[in-house]
Scaffold this motif. Structure first.
Motif, PDB file in Angstrom:
ATOM      1  N   ILE A 173      -2.206 -34.254   8.216  1.00 43.12           N
ATOM      2  CA  ILE A 173      -2.221 -33.142   7.273  1.00 43.12           C
ATOM      3  C   ILE A 173      -1.396 -32.018   7.884  1.00 43.12           C
ATOM      4  N   GLY A 174      -0.346 -31.604   7.154  1.00 40.43           N
ATOM      5  CA  GLY A 174       0.618 -30.636   7.694  1.00 40.43           C
ATOM      6  C   GLY A 174       1.944 -31.352   7.827  1.00 40.43           C
ATOM      7  N   LYS A 175       3.011 -30.627   7.617  1.00 36.10           N
ATOM      8  CA  LYS A 175       4.316 -31.277   7.683  1.00 36.10           C
ATOM      9  C   LYS A 175       5.323 -30.401   8.431  1.00 36.10           C
ATOM     10  N   SER A 176       5.308 -29.120   8.148  1.00 39.11           N
ATOM     11  CA  SER A 176       6.341 -28.251   8.712  1.00 39.11           C
ATOM     12  C   SER A 176       5.899 -27.596  10.015  1.00 39.11           C
ATOM     13  N   GLY A 177       4.667 -27.802  10.437  1.00 35.86           N
ATOM     14  CA  GLY A 177       4.160 -27.153  11.639  1.00 35.86           C
ATOM     15  C   GLY A 177       4.669 -27.817  12.912  1.00 35.86           C
ATOM     16  N   GLN A 178       4.401 -27.157  14.038  1.00 35.20           N
ATOM     17  CA  GLN A 178       4.880 -27.659  15.333  1.00 35.20           C
ATOM     18  C   GLN A 178       4.297 -29.036  15.648  1.00 35.20           C
ATOM     19  N   LEU A 179       2.973 -29.124  15.587  1.00 32.77           N
ATOM     20  CA  LEU A 179       2.323 -30.394  15.939  1.00 32.77           C
ATOM     21  C   LEU A 179       2.697 -31.489  14.943  1.00 32.77           C
ATOM     22  N   ALA A 180       2.695 -31.145  13.655  1.00 35.76           N
ATOM     23  CA  ALA A 180       3.011 -32.158  12.638  1.00 35.76           C
ATOM     24  C   ALA A 180       4.413 -32.712  12.860  1.00 35.76           C
ATOM     25  N   GLN A 181       5.359 -31.829  13.192  1.00 36.30           N
ATOM     26  CA  GLN A 181       6.732 -32.311  13.397  1.00 36.30           C
ATOM     27  C   GLN A 181       6.856 -33.154  14.659  1.00 36.30           C
ATOM     28  N   GLY A 198       2.543 -32.669   3.468  1.00 35.94           N
ATOM     29  CA  GLY A 198       2.644 -31.211   3.432  1.00 35.94           C
ATOM     30  C   GLY A 198       1.814 -30.640   2.302  1.00 35.94           C
ATOM     31  N   ARG A 199       1.853 -29.311   2.193  1.00 38.56           N
ATOM     32  CA  ARG A 199       1.001 -28.672   1.183  1.00 38.56           C
ATOM     33  C   ARG A 199       1.439 -28.997  -0.240  1.00 38.56           C
ATOM     34  N   ASN A 200       2.682 -29.476  -0.407  1.00 38.33           N
ATOM     35  CA  ASN A 200       3.106 -29.915  -1.744  1.00 38.33           C
ATOM     36  C   ASN A 200       2.583 -31.308  -2.078  1.00 38.33           C
ATOM     37  N   ASP A 201       2.147 -32.032  -1.056  1.00 38.36           N
ATOM     38  CA  ASP A 201       1.634 -33.400  -1.276  1.00 38.36           C
ATOM     39  C   ASP A 201       0.129 -33.411  -1.481  1.00 38.36           C
ATOM     40  N   THR A 239      -7.721 -27.704   0.297  1.00 36.77           N
ATOM     41  CA  THR A 239      -8.835 -26.825  -0.079  1.00 36.77           C
ATOM     42  C   THR A 239      -9.547 -27.358  -1.330  1.00 36.77           C
ATOM     43  N   ASP A 240      -9.009 -28.436  -1.914  1.00 35.35           N
ATOM     44  CA  ASP A 240      -9.548 -28.981  -3.172  1.00 35.35           C
ATOM     45  C   ASP A 240     -10.092 -30.391  -2.898  1.00 35.35           C
ATOM     46  N   SER A 241     -11.410 -30.545  -2.957  1.00 33.85           N
ATOM     47  CA  SER A 241     -12.010 -31.830  -2.562  1.00 33.85           C
ATOM     48  C   SER A 241     -11.565 -32.976  -3.477  1.00 33.85           C
ATOM     49  N   GLN A 242     -11.341 -32.660  -4.767  1.00 33.62           N
ATOM     50  CA  GLN A 242     -10.906 -33.724  -5.679  1.00 33.62           C
ATOM     51  C   GLN A 242      -9.491 -34.184  -5.343  1.00 33.62           C
ATOM     52  N   ASP A 243      -8.635 -33.216  -5.020  1.00 33.27           N
ATOM     53  CA  ASP A 243      -7.257 -33.566  -4.658  1.00 33.27           C
ATOM     54  C   ASP A 243      -7.242 -34.368  -3.347  1.00 33.27           C
ATOM     55  N   VAL A 244      -8.079 -33.967  -2.415  1.00 35.65           N
ATOM     56  CA  VAL A 244      -8.171 -34.712  -1.139  1.00 35.65           C
ATOM     57  C   VAL A 244      -8.608 -36.146  -1.418  1.00 35.65           C
ATOM     58  N   ALA A 245      -9.621 -36.303  -2.270  1.00 31.83           N
ATOM     59  CA  ALA A 245     -10.116 -37.656  -2.594  1.00 31.83           C
ATOM     60  C   ALA A 245      -9.010 -38.487  -3.245  1.00 31.83           C
ATOM     61  N   ASN A 246      -8.310 -37.899  -4.212  1.00 36.02           N
ATOM     62  CA  ASN A 246      -7.261 -38.651  -4.921  1.00 36.02           C
ATOM     63  C   ASN A 246      -6.128 -39.053  -3.986  1.00 36.02           C
ATOM     64  N   ALA A 267      -2.823 -28.953  10.081  1.00 36.79           N
ATOM     65  CA  ALA A 267      -2.599 -27.749   9.278  1.00 36.79           C
ATOM     66  C   ALA A 267      -3.588 -26.665   9.699  1.00 36.79           C
ATOM     67  N   ALA A 268      -3.117 -25.446   9.715  1.00 33.92           N
ATOM     68  CA  ALA A 268      -4.015 -24.334  10.049  1.00 33.92           C
ATOM     69  C   ALA A 268      -3.342 -23.028   9.698  1.00 33.92           C
ATOM     70  N   TYR A 269      -4.166 -22.002   9.563  1.00 31.26           N
ATOM     71  CA  TYR A 269      -3.674 -20.632   9.449  1.00 31.26           C
ATOM     72  C   TYR A 269      -3.567 -20.128  10.884  1.00 31.26           C
ATOM     73  N   THR A 270      -2.346 -19.949  11.387  1.00 32.76           N
ATOM     74  CA  THR A 270      -2.162 -19.677  12.822  1.00 32.76           C
ATOM     75  C   THR A 270      -1.611 -18.275  13.126  1.00 32.76           C
ATOM     76  N   ALA A 271      -1.473 -17.432  12.101  1.00 32.90           N
ATOM     77  CA  ALA A 271      -0.935 -16.082  12.330  1.00 32.90           C
ATOM     78  C   ALA A 271      -2.083 -15.189  12.839  1.00 32.90           C
ATOM     79  N   VAL A 272      -2.174 -15.063  14.156  1.00 27.15           N
ATOM     80  CA  VAL A 272      -3.343 -14.435  14.802  1.00 27.15           C
ATOM     81  C   VAL A 272      -3.530 -12.980  14.358  1.00 27.15           C
ATOM     82  N   ASP A 273      -2.472 -12.196  14.356  1.00 27.29           N
ATOM     83  CA  ASP A 273      -2.607 -10.783  13.968  1.00 27.29           C
ATOM     84  C   ASP A 273      -2.795 -10.634  12.460  1.00 27.29           C
ATOM     85  N   LYS A 274      -2.027 -11.396  11.687  1.00 30.55           N
ATOM     86  CA  LYS A 274      -2.116 -11.301  10.215  1.00 30.55           C
ATOM     87  C   LYS A 274      -3.519 -11.661   9.732  1.00 30.55           C
TER      88      LYS A 274
END
Ligand code: NDP
Ligand code: TDO
Length: 287
Positions: free
Chosen positions: A5-13, A27-30, A34-41, A55-62
């Motif tokens: 899960i994740g495509k453009s991030g450091q670890l994913a790449q 990636g998030r387009n695939d 956050t949507d359990s039904q989409d995850v299941a499908n 995948a993660a929200y990694t902007a520490v200050d933001k």
């Protein structure tokens, strides 16, 4: 098939760069995690044996002023993935951070140490860890890591190279201690955990210890040697108070890696400076 899960991030790449036929990155387009039904499908269509959440929200200050978004990805989405994996007997590898600790330690922090985050990013990641631990029958690895950089994506190494080329001098905090970690090794550890269904919380970083100041000094020295920087600029060690940021960061977040000797014995553990040298040998800088 291991789904990342994740495509453009450091670890994913770095996971994609392993070039394995049994790894597929979404990636998030695939997939909307956050949507359990989409995850299941989407996961049902892939028939995975394991999932790696990169995948993660990694902007520490933001994150300090964007709490809802940070928790959505670092807590709620992690719980959604955990529930799906538990229901389908898939192993989940989840990546977490040294920022779940408050830094008030004097020796490497063991995996069982209680979570004591200082900021929203760390707290949201801590909540994600706790959510997985609370899901009955979930087979999971939590890999806590720290100070991650890679040839791909945004990170401290690229920030330093840019500033070192532009500024006459830099001040870098010398009173925050941790371990720089190349995502290339972390990717190997994550795949190992997925394949072997390693259970529990493990700490993966490169070996050794540094302050952000030490890290910056090494980046400049090696980058100049490799021809990535034309000249060296003065770098001054400064204190956390000298460099105010919205989020507080831990003063000491060196992670204890004792459990790797058994659970991850096959994966090479290298000193952070060795990994940094390899990364800087692998990149070019566009002016
Ligand atoms: N960077 C660091 O210094 C450290 C990172 N970690 C942890 O390691 C893991 C990997 O970090 P790293 O590779 O650096 O992360 P990056 O910030 O490089 O990448 C984050 C990834 O999250 C995905 N993402 C962001 N927002 C969303 C969203 N709303 N929906 C779906 N996906 C989203 C992106 O997906 P997309 O591909 O779709 O754009 C991207 O692949 C994370 O769990 C992080 O907390 C731990 C310690 C240190
Ligand atoms: C740019 C800059 C930063 N700094 C300091 C600020 C901070 O204390 C330290 C690191 O700055 P950064 O904001 O790049 O790093 P930061 O975003 O805090 O990095 C963290 O990211 C998250 C995702 C993690 O999980 C952590 O393990 C850790 O890697 O360097 C200076 O002292 N001088 C400077 O010129």
């Amino acid at each position: 098939m291991i789904i990342v899960i994740g495509k453009s991030g450091q670890l994913a790449q770095e996971l994609a760069a392993l070039d394995r036929e049994d790894i597929r990155c979404l990636g998030r387009n695939d997939i909307d995690i956050t949507d359990s039904q989409d995850v299941a499908n989407k996961l049902a269509a892939c028939q995975p044996t394991a999932v790696i959440n990169a995948a993660a929200y990694t902007a520490v200050d933001k994150a300090q002023s964007d709490e809802v978004a940070a928790y959505k990805l670092n807590h709620e989405a992690v719980a959604v993935l955990g529930e799906y994996c538990a229901a389908h007997n898939l192993h989940l590898v989840h990546v977490s951070t040294d920022y779940v600790f408050n830094g008030q330690y004097h020796r490497p922090i063991t995996p069982a140490t209680p979570r004591t985050p200082l900021g929203v990013y760390g707290a949201s990641k801590a909540a994600g860890e706790a959510a997985l631990e609370a899901i009955p029958k979930l087979s999971f690895t939590i890999i806590r890591t720290a100070w991650v950089y890679s040839r791909f994506g945004h990170n401290f190494v690229y920030t330093m190279l840019k500033l070192m080329a532009q500024k006459p001098a830099l001040g870098i905090v010398a009173d925050q201690i941790g371990t720089p970690t190349c995502a290339a090794g972390l990717a190997q550890a994550a795949v190992h955990a997925a394949q072997h269904r390693i259970s529990g919380i493990h700490h993966w970083t490169d070996t050794g210890v540094a302050s952000w100041f030490d890290f910056a000094v090494a980046i400049q020295r090696i980058a100049q040697h490799k021809g990535l920087l034309e000249k060296a600029i003065p770098i001054a060690p400064i204190t956390t108070e000298d460099f105010p940021t919205p989020a507080r960061r831990p003063a000491y977040s060196v992670l204890c890696k004792a459990s790797l000797a058994t659970a991850f014995a096959d994966i090479p553990q290298l000193h952070w400076e060795t990994r940094l040298t390899a990364m800087l040998s692998d990149i070019t800088i566009e002016n």
